[in-house]
Design a protein around this motif. Sequence first.
Motif: not given
Length: 304
Positions: A210, A70, A169, A229, A48, A102, A208, A167, A100
């Motif tokens: 993280q 990512v 976070d 992740g 990523y 972010y 996904i 993705y 993906a």
Amino acid sequence: MPTARLTLMSLLLVACAVDGAASSGTVPANPEAGTRAQRLSQAHTWGYQLTGYGDARLRAVGGSAFDLVVIDAVDDDGVAWTSAQLRAAAARPGRARLLAGYLSIGAAEDYRPYWQARWTSAPPAWLLQEDPDWPGSYAVAYWMPEWQTLMLRQLDQVIEAGFDGVYLDLVDAYETTPERPTARADMVTWVCRIAAHARQRDPHFLIIPQNAAELIRDPGYAPCVDALGSEETFVYAMNRPTEAARQQALLADYALWKADGKPVFAVDYADIPALVSQTYARARAAGVVPYVTVREADVLTPGR
């Protein structure tokens, strides 16, 4: 994942909740045959890069050998990638790589296109304190409808651009709100709302998260996510080996993800060659897909 479970999950589709309406409960994993989820489970490499694209834009992504990459949902100037740019970055002989986008769902960032200058002096109710370790990043009351509506609009842009998934976070933001007893459950509900919203628009869209690996122990969480992740399994940023206790705890959670048919993508932060090589070897021995890069994530570090 067993076919019987997928068949059962296909009956549990939760309609997307939008415009601030509450959404809770579980949503199904992606349908079975020929989906991105299958390709994700077969990925052996990943990487990523969240900034530092420069004039080359996504050339490094397109020239890489990664199965999954990512990238930020926007370029260095805050401009969304075009579908043509993403198609070019995904293209490679044989099967296209997965991309993906972010999206930070547990923090607000003042360099994002959605940020409004007036929030500095008159913050909305969901905007909390600035993170001293990451200037420009602010904690949020992620359970509030106003924040969720804002993020679902950002998610729509990720979907419309043509990404294969998102993705997520700061899923572990619940760990920093001990004063809110429902913080953990609120995050499960929030991630599942994101999944329902996305899959109503694109049934094969990948979710996904993280970090927060332990959430897989919540039976309502597993149907909402496709993979994990996870940062700093073996090495803290930068070049600091993690404790054995941390490694054991994370690997125990990873085992649950893998038992449920969900791959684990581990990212560690190191640039000492011997430590990098050791980390790749340890991750692969543990059955996770490794990537080792720098803390700033401003380059797409070649994989091994």
